[in-house]
Design a protein around this motif. Structure first.
Motif, PDB file in Angstrom:
ATOM      1  N   VAL A  33       0.838  -1.202   0.000  1.00  0.00           N
ATOM      2  CA  VAL A  33       0.000   0.000   0.000  1.00  0.00           C
ATOM      3  C   VAL A  33       0.875   1.255   0.000  1.00  0.00           C
ATOM      4  CG1 VAL A  33      -1.606   1.364   1.388  1.00  0.00           C
ATOM      5  CG2 VAL A  33      -2.007  -1.075   1.069  1.00  0.00           C
ATOM      6  N   PHE A  34       1.900   1.260   0.875  1.00  0.00           N
ATOM      7  CA  PHE A  34       2.783   2.430   0.945  1.00  0.00           C
ATOM      8  C   PHE A  34       3.485   2.652  -0.390  1.00  0.00           C
ATOM      9  CE2 PHE A  34       6.718   4.669   1.695  1.00  0.00           C
ATOM     10  CZ  PHE A  34       6.328   5.688   2.547  1.00  0.00           C
ATOM     11  N   LEU A  35       3.982   1.581  -1.007  1.00  0.00           N
ATOM     12  CA  LEU A  35       4.687   1.720  -2.280  1.00  0.00           C
ATOM     13  C   LEU A  35       3.773   2.302  -3.347  1.00  0.00           C
ATOM     14  CD1 LEU A  35       7.139   1.246  -4.123  1.00  0.00           C
ATOM     15  CD2 LEU A  35       6.274  -1.068  -4.534  1.00  0.00           C
ATOM     16  N   LEU A  36       2.560   1.769  -3.469  1.00  0.00           N
ATOM     17  CA  LEU A  36       1.649   2.267  -4.510  1.00  0.00           C
ATOM     18  C   LEU A  36       1.198   3.692  -4.210  1.00  0.00           C
ATOM     19  CD1 LEU A  36      -0.446  -0.939  -5.264  1.00  0.00           C
ATOM     20  CD2 LEU A  36       1.438   0.049  -6.564  1.00  0.00           C
ATOM     21  N   GLY A  37       1.085   4.039  -2.921  1.00  0.00           N
ATOM     22  CA  GLY A  37       0.797   5.430  -2.582  1.00  0.00           C
ATOM     23  C   GLY A  37       1.952   6.340  -2.953  1.00  0.00           C
ATOM     24  N   LEU A  38       3.171   5.889  -2.687  1.00  0.00           N
ATOM     25  CA  LEU A  38       4.364   6.673  -2.999  1.00  0.00           C
ATOM     26  C   LEU A  38       4.511   6.889  -4.506  1.00  0.00           C
ATOM     27  CD1 LEU A  38       6.821   7.834  -1.368  1.00  0.00           C
ATOM     28  CD2 LEU A  38       8.058   5.772  -2.038  1.00  0.00           C
ATOM     29  N   LEU A  39       4.094   5.895  -5.285  1.00  0.00           N
ATOM     30  CA  LEU A  39       4.211   5.972  -6.744  1.00  0.00           C
ATOM     31  C   LEU A  39       2.938   6.470  -7.409  1.00  0.00           C
ATOM     32  CD1 LEU A  39       6.061   2.583  -7.410  1.00  0.00           C
ATOM     33  CD2 LEU A  39       7.066   4.846  -7.136  1.00  0.00           C
ATOM     34  N   SER A  40       1.974   6.915  -6.600  1.00  0.00           N
ATOM     35  CA  SER A  40       0.687   7.337  -7.173  1.00  0.00           C
ATOM     36  C   SER A  40       0.829   8.534  -8.102  1.00  0.00           C
ATOM     37  CB  SER A  40      -0.298   7.677  -6.043  1.00  0.00           C
ATOM     38  OG  SER A  40       0.215   8.751  -5.247  1.00  0.00           O
ATOM     39  N   GLY A  41       1.886   9.312  -7.928  1.00  0.00           N
ATOM     40  CA  GLY A  41       2.081  10.475  -8.793  1.00  0.00           C
ATOM     41  C   GLY A  41       3.009  10.223  -9.957  1.00  0.00           C
ATOM     42  N   ALA A  42       3.238   8.937 -10.320  1.00  0.00           N
ATOM     43  CA  ALA A  42       4.209   8.621 -11.369  1.00  0.00           C
ATOM     44  C   ALA A  42       3.911   9.323 -12.689  1.00  0.00           C
ATOM     45  CB  ALA A  42       4.266   7.100 -11.578  1.00  0.00           C
ATOM     46  N   GLU A  43       2.665   9.255 -13.155  1.00  0.00           N
ATOM     47  CA  GLU A  43       2.321   9.909 -14.416  1.00  0.00           C
ATOM     48  C   GLU A  43       2.480  11.424 -14.308  1.00  0.00           C
ATOM     49  OE1 GLU A  43      -1.224   8.807 -16.426  1.00  0.00           O
ATOM     50  OE2 GLU A  43      -1.083   6.694 -15.846  1.00  0.00           O
ATOM     51  N   ALA A  99      -4.384  -3.182  -2.857  1.00  0.00           N
ATOM     52  CA  ALA A  99      -3.498  -2.117  -2.390  1.00  0.00           C
ATOM     53  C   ALA A  99      -3.676  -0.848  -3.212  1.00  0.00           C
ATOM     54  CB  ALA A  99      -2.052  -2.584  -2.436  1.00  0.00           C
ATOM     55  N   LYS A 100      -3.858  -1.004  -4.513  1.00  0.00           N
ATOM     56  CA  LYS A 100      -4.035   0.178  -5.358  1.00  0.00           C
ATOM     57  C   LYS A 100      -5.354   0.877  -5.059  1.00  0.00           C
ATOM     58  CE  LYS A 100      -3.770   1.830 -10.110  1.00  0.00           C
ATOM     59  NZ  LYS A 100      -3.576   1.464 -11.532  1.00  0.00           N
ATOM     60  N   ARG A 101      -6.373   0.099  -4.760  1.00  0.00           N
ATOM     61  CA  ARG A 101      -7.669   0.726  -4.440  1.00  0.00           C
ATOM     62  C   ARG A 101      -7.575   1.534  -3.144  1.00  0.00           C
ATOM     63  NH1 ARG A 101      -9.438  -4.225  -6.684  1.00  0.00           N
ATOM     64  NH2 ARG A 101      -9.578  -5.259  -4.647  1.00  0.00           N
ATOM     65  N   VAL A 102      -6.779   1.040  -2.176  1.00  0.00           N
ATOM     66  CA  VAL A 102      -6.575   1.803  -0.943  1.00  0.00           C
ATOM     67  C   VAL A 102      -5.837   3.104  -1.251  1.00  0.00           C
ATOM     68  CG1 VAL A 102      -5.430   1.819   1.304  1.00  0.00           C
ATOM     69  CG2 VAL A 102      -6.572  -0.255   0.513  1.00  0.00           C
ATOM     70  N   ALA A 103      -4.810   3.025  -2.111  1.00  0.00           N
ATOM     71  CA  ALA A 103      -4.065   4.231  -2.486  1.00  0.00           C
ATOM     72  C   ALA A 103      -4.976   5.236  -3.188  1.00  0.00           C
ATOM     73  CB  ALA A 103      -2.882   3.858  -3.379  1.00  0.00           C
ATOM     74  N   GLU A 104      -5.884   4.762  -4.019  1.00  0.00           N
ATOM     75  CA  GLU A 104      -6.804   5.657  -4.718  1.00  0.00           C
ATOM     76  C   GLU A 104      -7.776   6.327  -3.742  1.00  0.00           C
ATOM     77  OE1 GLU A 104      -8.420   2.976  -7.549  1.00  0.00           O
ATOM     78  OE2 GLU A 104      -6.842   3.349  -9.055  1.00  0.00           O
ATOM     79  N   ARG A 105      -8.191   5.595  -2.701  1.00  0.00           N
ATOM     80  CA  ARG A 105      -9.031   6.218  -1.656  1.00  0.00           C
ATOM     81  C   ARG A 105      -8.264   7.323  -0.948  1.00  0.00           C
ATOM     82  NH1 ARG A 105     -10.327   1.564   2.126  1.00  0.00           N
ATOM     83  NH2 ARG A 105     -10.997   3.290   3.482  1.00  0.00           N
ATOM     84  N   ALA A 106      -6.973   7.070  -0.694  1.00  0.00           N
ATOM     85  CA  ALA A 106      -6.145   8.089  -0.036  1.00  0.00           C
ATOM     86  C   ALA A 106      -6.013   9.332  -0.909  1.00  0.00           C
ATOM     87  CB  ALA A 106      -4.767   7.508   0.281  1.00  0.00           C
ATOM     88  N   ILE A 107      -5.847   9.147  -2.214  1.00  0.00           N
ATOM     89  CA  ILE A 107      -5.745  10.293  -3.127  1.00  0.00           C
ATOM     90  C   ILE A 107      -7.024  11.119  -3.071  1.00  0.00           C
ATOM     91  CG2 ILE A 107      -5.565  10.967  -5.551  1.00  0.00           C
ATOM     92  CD1 ILE A 107      -3.821   8.500  -5.997  1.00  0.00           C
ATOM     93  N   ALA A 108      -8.171  10.436  -3.085  1.00  0.00           N
ATOM     94  CA  ALA A 108      -9.456  11.144  -3.051  1.00  0.00           C
ATOM     95  C   ALA A 108      -9.599  11.962  -1.767  1.00  0.00           C
ATOM     96  CB  ALA A 108     -10.595  10.141  -3.180  1.00  0.00           C
ATOM     97  N   LEU A 109      -9.160  11.419  -0.635  1.00  0.00           N
ATOM     98  CA  LEU A 109      -9.251  12.145   0.638  1.00  0.00           C
ATOM     99  C   LEU A 109      -8.268  13.321   0.667  1.00  0.00           C
ATOM    100  CD1 LEU A 109      -9.524   9.117   3.089  1.00  0.00           C
ATOM    101  CD2 LEU A 109     -11.319  10.765   2.548  1.00  0.00           C
ATOM    102  N   VAL A 110      -7.069  13.129   0.131  1.00  0.00           N
ATOM    103  CA  VAL A 110      -6.081  14.212   0.109  1.00  0.00           C
ATOM    104  C   VAL A 110      -6.573  15.371  -0.757  1.00  0.00           C
ATOM    105  CG1 VAL A 110      -3.777  14.846  -0.724  1.00  0.00           C
ATOM    106  CG2 VAL A 110      -4.091  12.754   0.614  1.00  0.00           C
ATOM    107  N   GLU A 111      -7.178  15.053  -1.879  1.00  0.00           N
ATOM    108  CA  GLU A 111      -7.584  16.096  -2.819  1.00  0.00           C
ATOM    109  C   GLU A 111      -8.992  16.612  -2.565  1.00  0.00           C
ATOM    110  OE1 GLU A 111      -6.919  14.379  -6.646  1.00  0.00           O
ATOM    111  OE2 GLU A 111      -4.729  14.363  -6.429  1.00  0.00           O
ATOM    112  N   GLY A 112      -9.813  15.817  -1.856  1.00  0.00           N
ATOM    113  CA  GLY A 112     -11.192  16.253  -1.622  1.00  0.00           C
ATOM    114  C   GLY A 112     -11.520  16.562  -0.181  1.00  0.00           C
TER     115      GLY A 112
END
Length: 459
Positions: A131-141, A167-180
Motif C-alpha cells: 500500500v505504501f509503495l503504490l501510494g508513494l508511486l501514485s504520482g508517477a504519471e 493495495a491500489k484501491r486503498v491508495a486511490e481512496r487516499a488520493i481522493a481524501l487528500v484532494e477532496g
C-alpha cells in the motif's frame, strides 16, 4: 535539488529530480560498493524521495522487468545496479524555477503514502508495504508530465502500476481524501499525515554540501572503474582459456596415437577370443577407448574449432530445434524445459551448426546440475546490434569459488563421473569465435543463469 539521468529518449525524455540530501546519500552508498551496509539506507531514501522511487521503479522495470511489492524490493534492486544505471551521459543541467512545484508534488505523494497505510490498517487483503509503495508511486504519471521535454514517456511506466489490486484501491481512496478533504477521525489522520509530509517537503528542498553537486562525476568515475575491473577479469580468463586450448591441441594429438593402437589390439584379440568373459572385458576396453576418443574430439574442438561457416540464419529456429530435443531428454528426469522470449524470426550471421552445439552444451549442463525434478528456461531476445540467449535453471547454483573455473576444460563441480567437463569449454570457444560473450549469474541455492550475447553481424 538535482536531476536524475533521463528516462526515455529523444524529445520525450523526462528528467526527474531528487533532493540534495538524497544525492549525497546515493554517493556514499555508491562509494561503499555492492554488499556494503550502506545499502540499508536506500529504503529510507526511496521512502522520503518519491521521484527517486518513480525513477527506480521505471528503471527496474526496463532493465529486469522487476515487479516490486515493497519499497525494500526496489531498494535492493537499486543497490545491486546503482553504478550501472545511475549515469548522466547527456550532461543534464539543474532546474531552478520548478523547485517549488516539484516540492509540492513530493509532499502530495508522501501524504498519500502515509494516509494509505492508515486506511489499510486491519485490511488483510492490502499489505501495508505494498500500500505504501503504490501510494508513494501514485504520482508517477504526474512526475513524467512535469519533467518531460516533450510528450511524457508513459511507456516507461511499469505494467504493474496500471493493474488493479486491493493495495491500489486503498491508495486511490487516499488520493481522493487528500484532494477532496475528510471528516471526523479521517480528518485527524489526514492532518497528522499532512504535518509529516510538510516536514518531508522541507527536507527535500534543503540544500546539501558540494558532494550532491558532484554526484554525476562521481558515478562516472565509479562506472569507469567497474568497467576496467570487469575488463581485466575478462581478459585474464580469456588468456587462461587460450593457453589451455594450446595445451589441449598438442596433448590430444599425442594421446590419440596410443589410443588407436590399444583399440586395434583389443579388436584383434576379441576376434580371436572364444571365452565370453574375456570378450566382455575386451568390449569394456573398446568402450573406454571410444570414450577417451570422444573426450579428445571435444578437446580438439575446444582447442582448434573448425572455421566458421558464416551464413544468414534465424537464431530462433536454431534455439527451437535444440529446446525441442532437450525437452524430450528432460521428460525422463521430470525436468521441464521451456522456451520463452522472442518468437522470431531473429536474424543474425553465424554458423548454425556450431551455435547448436554450444546451446546443447549449455542445456545439457543445466540438466546435469538439476539431476531430477526441476525447470530449465531458454529465453531469446535481442536489439539492433546484439542477440542474446539466457539459459536459466533452478538447480543448486554455482558457488563463488567455482565461478572462475566454470569454463575450464575438464573442470566440474559435480561428482566424479558426472560429465566430461568440456561442455561449457566448447560453448565458450564457439561463442567467442562468433565475437560474442558468455557469462554466468548465480547465487548458491538459487539456480544459475548462463547469458550468451552474440553480434548480429560478423565483422
Amino acid at each position: 535539488m538535482r536531476l536524475l539521468p533521463a528516462l526515455g529518449a529523444g524529445p520525450g525524455r523526462a528528467w526527474l529530480p531528487i533532493g540534495d540530501d538524497t544525492a549525497e546519500c546515493l554517493g556514499v552508498v555508491a562509494i561503499a560498493g555492492e554488499g556494503s551496509p550502506g545499502g540499508e539506507s536506500l529504503p529510507g531514501l526511496l521512502r522520503s524521495d518519491p521521484p527517486l522511487a518513480v525513477w527506480t521503479a521505471c528503471e527496474a522495470w526496463r532493465h529486469d522487468r522487476l515487479l516490486a511489492n515493497s519499497v525494500g524490493e526496489l531498494a535492493e534492486w537499486l543497490h545491486l545496479r546503482l553504478v550501472d544505471v545511475l549515469r548522466w551521459p547527456d550532461g543534464a543541467g539543474e532546474p531552478s524555477a520548478d523547485a517549488g512545484r516539484f516540492a509540492d508534488q513530493v509532499m502530495h505523494d508522501l501524504l498519500v503514502a502515509d494516509l494509505a497505510v492508515r486506511l489499510a490498517a486491519g485490511e488483510d487483503e492490502a499489505p501495508a508495504e505494498q500500500v505504501f509503495l503504490l501510494g508513494l508511486l501514485s504520482g508517477a504519471e504526474r512526475w513524467l508530465s512535469l519533467t518531460a521535454t516533450g510528450g511524457p514517456p508513459l511507456e516507461w511506466l511499469p505494467d504493474w502500476l496500471k493493474e488493479d489490486c486491493a493495495a491500489k484501491r486503498v491508495a486511490e481512496r487516499a488520493i481522493a481524501l487528500v484532494e477532496g478533504g475528510a471528516e471526523g477521525e479521517l480528518a485527524a489522520d489526514l492532518e497528522v499525515c499532512r504535518r509529516a509530509a510538510e516536514g518531508g517537503r522541507s527536507r527535500w528542498l534543503r540544500e546539501g554540501s558540494r558532494l550532491a553537486g558532484q554526484l554525476p562525476r562521481l558515478m562516472a568515475k565509479l562506472g569507469r572503474l567497474a568497467r576496467l575491473e570487469g575488463g581485466y577479469q575478462e581478459l585474464l580468463e580469456s588468456e587462461k582459456l587460450a593457453a589451455m586450448a594450446e595445451f589441449a591441441a598438442g596433448a590430444g594429438h599425442e594421446i590419440n596415437n596410443p589410443l588407436a593402437i590399444i583399440a586395434g589390439r583389443a579388436q584383434l584379440l576379441m576376434a580371436e577370443e572364444a571365452d565370453p568373459e574375456r570378450r566382455r572385458e575386451l568390449a569394456v576396453v573398446n568402450a573406454q577407448v571410444k570414450r577417451a576418443h570422444e573426450m579428445i574430439a571435444d578437446m580438439r574442438l575446444f582447442a582448434r574449432p573448425p572455421k566458421l561457416e558464416v551464413e544468414r540464419l534465424d537464431l530462433a529456429r536454431v534455439v527451437d530445434t535444440v529446446v525441442q530435443d532437450v525437452a524430450a531428454q528432460g521428460v525422463e528426469r521430470a525436468i521441464e524445459v521451456r522456451r520463452t522470449g522472442e518468437a522470431g524470426p531473429l536474424e543474425m550471421e553465424g554458423d548454425a551448426t556450431q551455435l547448436e552445439v554450444a546451446l546443447r552444451a549449455l542445456c545439457k549442463n543445466s540438466l546435469e546440475l538439476i539431476a531430477h525434478d526441476g525447470r530449465v528456461e531458454v529465453e531469446l531476445g535481442g536489439d539492433a546490434d546484439t542477440v542474446w540467449i539466457r539459459v536459466i535453471d533452478d538447480g543448486p547454483g554455482v558457488l563463488p569459488e567455482h565461478r572462475q573455473h566454470v569454463f575450464d576444460p575438464f573442470y566440474s563441480a559435480r561428482q566424479a563421473g558426472r560429465g566430461l567437463g568440456l561442455g561449457l569449454s566448447k560453448c565458450w570457444r564457439i561463442v567467442t569465435n562468433h565475437g560474442g560473450r558468455i557469462d554466468v549469474e548465480s547465487e548458491p541455492g538459487s539456480g544459475a543463469t548462463f547469458v550468451v550475447a552474440l553480434p548480429r553481424r560478423q565483422g
